[in-house]
Structure formats: structure tokens, C-alpha cells
Write an enzyme that holds these catalytic residues in place. Structure first.
Site, PDB file in Angstrom:
ATOM      1  N   LYS A   1      -2.812   1.536  -0.263  1.00 11.02           N
ATOM      2  CA  LYS A   1      -2.262   1.604   1.081  1.00 11.02           C
ATOM      3  C   LYS A   1      -1.760   3.018   1.323  1.00 11.02           C
ATOM      4  CE  LYS A   1       1.815  -0.950  -0.590  1.00 11.02           C
ATOM      5  NZ  LYS A   1       1.239  -1.813  -1.630  1.00 11.02           N
TER       6      LYS A   1
ATOM      7  N   ASP B   1       7.740   5.264   2.628  1.00  7.53           N
ATOM      8  CA  ASP B   1       8.615   4.922   1.513  1.00  7.53           C
ATOM      9  C   ASP B   1       8.580   5.976   0.423  1.00  7.53           C
ATOM     10  OD1 ASP B   1       6.044   4.346   0.586  1.00  7.53           O
ATOM     11  OD2 ASP B   1       6.720   2.694  -0.663  1.00  7.53           O
TER      12      ASP B   1
ATOM     13  N   ASP C   1       3.166   5.026   0.236  1.00  8.65           N
ATOM     14  CA  ASP C   1       2.103   4.074   0.564  1.00  8.65           C
ATOM     15  C   ASP C   1       2.498   3.065   1.639  1.00  8.65           C
ATOM     16  OD1 ASP C   1       3.813   2.531  -0.977  1.00  8.65           O
ATOM     17  OD2 ASP C   1       2.277   1.829  -2.380  1.00  8.65           O
ATOM     18  N   ARG C   2       3.768   3.022   2.030  1.00  8.01           N
ATOM     19  CA  ARG C   2       4.199   2.090   3.075  1.00  8.01           C
ATOM     20  C   ARG C   2       4.584   2.853   4.334  1.00  8.01           C
ATOM     21  NH1 ARG C   2       7.157  -3.076   0.395  1.00  8.01           N
ATOM     22  NH2 ARG C   2       5.941  -3.148  -1.523  1.00  8.01           N
TER      23      ARG C   2
ATOM     24  N   THR D   1       1.398  -6.770 -10.437  1.00 13.87           N
ATOM     25  CA  THR D   1       0.425  -6.234  -9.483  1.00 13.87           C
ATOM     26  C   THR D   1       0.726  -4.787  -9.131  1.00 13.87           C
ATOM     27  OG1 THR D   1       1.728  -7.082  -7.620  1.00 13.87           O
ATOM     28  CG2 THR D   1      -0.004  -8.506  -8.473  1.00 13.87           C
TER      29      THR D   1
ATOM     30  N   SER E   1       7.652   2.806  -6.267  1.00 14.89           N
ATOM     31  CA  SER E   1       7.341   2.610  -4.848  1.00 14.89           C
ATOM     32  C   SER E   1       8.580   2.715  -3.967  1.00 14.89           C
ATOM     33  CB  SER E   1       6.635   1.270  -4.645  1.00 14.89           C
ATOM     34  OG  SER E   1       6.158   1.153  -3.322  1.00 14.89           O
ATOM     35  N   HIS E   2       8.951   1.631  -3.306  1.00 12.71           N
ATOM     36  CA  HIS E   2      10.034   1.615  -2.332  1.00 12.71           C
ATOM     37  C   HIS E   2      11.383   1.303  -2.969  1.00 12.71           C
ATOM     38  CE1 HIS E   2       8.447  -2.344  -2.990  1.00 12.71           C
ATOM     39  NE2 HIS E   2       9.556  -2.873  -2.550  1.00 12.71           N
TER      40      HIS E   2
ATOM     41  N   ASP F   1       7.020   6.451  -2.462  1.00 11.18           N
ATOM     42  CA  ASP F   1       5.768   7.003  -3.003  1.00 11.18           C
ATOM     43  C   ASP F   1       4.688   7.184  -1.951  1.00 11.18           C
ATOM     44  OD1 ASP F   1       5.273   4.212  -2.729  1.00 11.18           O
ATOM     45  OD2 ASP F   1       3.739   4.293  -4.289  1.00 11.18           O
TER      46      ASP F   1
END
Length: 544
Positions: A379, A280, A284-285, A18, A116-117, A282
Site C-alpha cells: 500500500k 503514517d 504506506d497508509r 501478516t 508501520s503506524h 512508514d
């Protein structure tokens, strides 16, 4: 310019999840590994589009191997006949900024270079995913097509060309493909200026309001300095760890109570500013904090929905809200009072994207510190921070009071997520399989002082396209509106991560100790899942 055909062979571990394809950096650095996946993406996309007439966007979070990967992609994009490629300056684009660029510049899609994170560095993680023309992650039918391409690939295409200068905004040509190095900040900033009243935010900071924003040496640093300090007027130094680093300074760039411990400590000190936030790797969080006060992602989404009309971009109200299934049900109660639909989806932002494209949803979020709206199809951590600042500027009350007022009005979902990381993948799969086989037998049985009214493996029928997503997480619902959810996460690169979600709803003003409220649920969940039997311990690595 001569197109080179390079003979290769399939790698068997290139199924995108995902969140795209995530592996250790050294795996991506293997000969042909990145090239195979990129060619598979191009092959899959060619089935629906004519590359010479299309624009591709490329950028990432600045982690190790980001710049090398950009150069590889540019040469391959030329060999595959793309008309134009837009690249964020220095190879940098936050994930929400990627979505904004795709949407504003009407690109066919984009390649996001990020894990990401997850930690970064040569011995840590790297990732790549393809976003489609709406700016959101590729849907399952496309990711499956990409995967099938990786299984049969025998060759990829590239050209010989010197590296493109990524550090200055300019136009280049690699063969017949135009390469445009763009300002990484401009498109995203323009979207934020359409949504928020920066005049009111400047007045907030002029009043003496103080905040601390921890960019965690991730991609959000330059965006936060530009938007918070230069446009909104926050004092210089408001943004902490604002320089993107290839290894995120040796830290884990995940904005939670464990990995953002320095910010948490600051917000718990006698010199704490009024507001704290972190994003985070990238961008998005997000994590939201008040003075000595943590706002859970589920409560954050619910509160932003409650106060949405105070933000100019949402002054006309909400079309609907959505949350991922494991996320607390707090936003559902707000939606009910507002008279708008609330959707429960599997984990994965692409499900929200479908709802947004159909005009059915305005705000959305998931428990893993992701919050967003229909301004992009990812997000968006910095957007969430600006939304909270807008609420604070309007309400003129501390974070803690805004949250407790919400609990008094709507009740509180006492909620925790317990992460068990780096588990033996075989044992984790066996445990989930065992639970699935016992689900129907659980209904009607006693559980933590209540009765189980539903025990299932969540299945989602998309209300937009009718697609069905099965096995999205074990749900156990009790007759007092409490829940236990467990699922294996697909965002790690080492072993399996088991996430257990505990939620108990009480209309008590939200004043009780959360550990005490959830203790019975935790004990029953530990026993039901047989954690000690499968993993030798029932102690989670992270609790949020």
C-alpha cells in the site's frame, strides 16, 4: 574476513504475522533477538536462492533502533554470503519505496525495518519483515518457513567490521559483500513520474490551490517535500512535520481522525486549505480530507476507481479492483458499472500482490487507511495523495462535492470502524471462539430490523494459486445489504485489538447522519458480542 559463528537458542515469540515481526523495541534489543530472526530469514531464503548471486535491500522508517539494526544486518549479510546489499541513505526507505527499489533493481528481496503506524522509541515498538522479489510481503508459506527456522536455530553468522557510513551515497565492502548506500528517494520518485502528470499538478498549485500534508514525523516527510514541493510545485511549508524522528515526535504516527487531530482541526477551521492528507510512520497508509470533510478509506478507493482513467498511468482502464473483506463494498459497485471484476480478500497486502502479479487487479485497498495499485506491491500513502490531487486537477471541484456526487451516482455505504484496544488477549480469543460456535444458529434470525442471510468466518480461496486462508474474520450479512464484521487485529504489540465494522448501504444521496444510520447495527453488535461481559465496557477507543 573471518566469519564468526555465534551460539544462540530459539526465542518462542518470533512468529511473523501478516505485517512481519513486531515487538517492543527493548525486546528487539535483547542479545541475539534480532540476529535470530534475521538468520532465520536468511536460512529460509537460502533454500530457494544462491545468496552470492543475489541482491538484498535494507531500509526502514527511521524509528529508534533502525540504524543499529541496519549495521547488524549488514554484518550478517556479509557472513551469509550475499553478493550485494542496497541500503537507503541514513537507513531510510519508506515501505512503498522499498517495494519500488526491489522491483526496479531486480533484488531477491528486502528487509523492512518498521512497525508501520505504531509508536516509536526505546519504550515503544519496532518491527521487521521480509519482502520478496515482487516487492511485496512474504507469502504465508515463506513466513511459516521462517518461523520454523526460529524454533530450531542454534547459531547465527556475522563478521567483525566497523559500522558503515549510512549518511553518504557510496559503495563499501564488508568482506565479499558490496554495500551500496543509495538515494532513498530516486527509485520511488521515478515510479511516480511514470504514473502522474506533474505538469497538471503544477498548474493546479499555480492556480492558488492549497493543501496541507502531515507526514507525522514519519518516513514520508522527505518524499513529500521532494515530490509535492520541489516537483509538483506546492508552496514551501505544505508538508507539516516533515522530519523523520526516532520517536515520531512523541506522537502515534497513525493517520486517522484521532491521532492526526491537528490536521483535522486545521481542515475544519476557517483558514482550511482546499485539501488535506496524512501518512503514517512508514508511509504506506493515508488519510484524505477536504474542508471540514473526511473521506473514508472505502469511499476513497471507490472514487479513485471511478476516476482512474483521468490519471495517465491508468488511462487504459482497470484490469480489476480488490478490497479486504472488512472494507466497505463501495468499490464493488464501481467495478460493476465499469464491467471489471472485484475481489474480496483477507486483510494483508500479499493477497493483492498475487492478483496483481497475475494481471487480475489494478487498484486495491483496505479499510485501515491503505490504498494502492499495481505500481508496487505495498500500500502506498503518497501515491494515494497524488492520485487524489490528479482527480482534483482534472475535475476542478472540491473534495466534498466529488464524494457527494459519487454517493448520488452509486449510493452510500454508511460505514464505521470501532477499535477496542489493549484488551485482555485471553478474553478476546474466548469471545471470538464463542461467536464462531454460534454462527450457524444466527442465520435467518432478526437483527437490527433485518434478517441475517449469512453468518460465517470468512474463508478465502486464492484464485491465483488455490491456497486457502481460514478464520479471516466474522461476517454477518443482512438482507438489506448491511454488514457487521469483527476481527482481532495482529498489528499491535500490547494486548489484543478488536475491530468492529458497521456498514449500511442506502441510496439516499448520502445526506443522513452516520451515527443515526448505524445506531441500530451498533446496538445489536454490542449485544451479540457481549462486550461488557468480556471487557467491562462497550466504548471503543477509536472510531473511524
Amino acid at each position: 574476513m573471518t566469519i564468526k559463528t555465534i551460539q544462540t537458542k530459539p526465542f518462542q515469540d518470533q512468529r511473523p504475522g501478516t505485517s512481519g515481526l513486531r515487538k517492543k523495541t527493548r525486546i528487539f534489543m535483547q542479545e541475539h533477538y534480532l540476529e535470530n530472526f534475521v538468520q532465520a530469514v536468511f536460512n529460509a531464503v537460502k533454500a530457494d536462492a544462491d545468496p552470492p548471486a543475489q541482491t538484498l535491500v535494507v531500509g526502514g522508517d527511521g524509528r529508534y533502533y533502525n540504524r543499529s539494526a541496519v549495521q547488524i544486518i549488514l554484518r550478517m549479510a556479509s557472513a551469509n554470503g550475499w553478493g550485494r546489499v542496497l541500503v537507503g541513505r541514513s537507513g531510510i526507505l519508506s515501505t512503498p519505496a522499498m517495494s519500488a527499489v526491489i522491483r526496479r533493481r531486480k533484488a531477491l528481496g528486502g528487509l523492512v525495518l518498521s512497525a508501520s503506524h505504531n509508536p516509536g522509541g526505546i519504550d515503544e515498538d519496532f518491527g521487521i519483515k521480509y519482502n520478496i522479489a515482487n516487492g511485496g510481503p512474504a507469502p504465508e508459506k515463506l513466513t511459516e518457513r521462517i518461523y520454523q527456522e526460529t524454533l530450531r536455530i542454534q547459531e547465527y553468522f556475522t563478521v567483525d567490521h566497523t559500522d558503515v557510513d549510512l549518511d553518504r551515497e557510496a559503495e563499501h565492502h564488508v568482506g565479499g559483500t558490496g554495500i551500496l548506500i543509495i538515494d532513498s528517494l530516486s527509485d520511488y520518485t521515478a515510479v511516480m513520474e511514470e504514473l502522474f502528470d506533474f505538469g497538471s499538478l503544477r498548474k493546479l498549485f499555480e492556480s492558488g490551490f492549497r493543501m496541507a500534508f502531515d507526514a507525522m514525523n514519519g518516513v514520508t516527510g522527505p518524499y513529500a517535500v521532494h515530490i509535492l514541493e520541489e516537483i509538483a510545485g506546492a508552496p514551501q511549508g505544505t508538508v507539516l512535520r516533515g522530519t523523520p524522528l526516532e520517536d515520531f515526535g512523541g506522537h502515534h504516527p497513525d493517520p486517522n481522525l484521532v491521532y492526526a487531530a491537528e490536521l483535522v482541526q486545521l481542515m475544519s477551521s476557517s483558514s482550511a486549505p482546499d485539501f488535506g492528507a496524512a501518512c503514517d510512520g512508514d508511509g504506506d497508509r493515508n488519510m484524505i480530507l477536504g474542508k471540514n470533510f473526511f473521506v473514508t478509506p472505502g469511499d476513497s478507493l471507490a472514487i479513485l476507481a471511478e476516476h482512474a482513467t483521468k490519471i495517465p498511468g491508468y488511462s487504459g482502464g482497470l484490469a480489476g479492483v480488490a478490497r479486504s473483506m472488512p472494507t466497505s463494498m463501495a468499490v464493488d459497485r464501481v467495478a460493476k458499472e465499469l464491467g471489471v471484476p472485484a475481489y474480496e480478500t483477507p486483510t494483508g497486502w500479499k493477497f493483492f500482490g498475487n492478483l496483481m502479479d497475475a494481471g487480475m487487479c489494478t487498484l486495491c485497498g483496505e479499510e485501515s487507511f491503505g490504498t494502492g495499485s499495481n505500481h508496487v506491491r505495498e500500500k502506498d500513502g503518497l501515491w494515494a495523495v497524488l492520485a487524489w490531487l490528479s482527480v482534483l486537477a482534472s475535475v476542478q471541484r472540491p473534495v466534498s462535492e466529488i464524494v457527494t456526487d459519487h454517493w448520488k451516482r452509486f449510493g452510500r455505504s454508511y460505514y464505521q470502524r470501532h477499535d477496542h484496544e489493549k484488551l485482555n488477549a485471553g478474553a478476546a480469543s474466548e469471545m471470538i471462539s464463542n461467536i464462531r460456535q454460534r454462527l450457524l444458529l444466527l442465520e435467518g434470525t432478526d437483527f437490527a430490523g433485518s434478517k441475517i442471510v449469512l453468518a460465517d468466518d470468512f474463508q478465502y480461496v486464492d484464485p491465483v494459486d488455490g491456497s486457502i486462508s481460514k478464520n479471516q474474520g466474522i461476517r454477518i450479512l443482512l438482507d438489506d445489504s448491511s454488514r457487521i464484521v469483527c476481527r482481532l487485529s495482529g498489528t499491535g504489540t500490547e494486548g489484543a485489538t478488536l475491530r468492529i465494522y458497521l456498514e449500511r448501504y442506502l441510496k439516499d444521496g448520502g445526506v443522513r447522519d452516520i451515527s443515526e444510520v448505524l445506531s441500530a447495527l451498533k446496538a445489536e453488535a454490542t449485544k451479540l458480542l457481549e462486550l461488557v461481559r468480556y471487557f467491562g465496557t462497550d466504548v471503543p477507543d477509536v472510531i473511524t
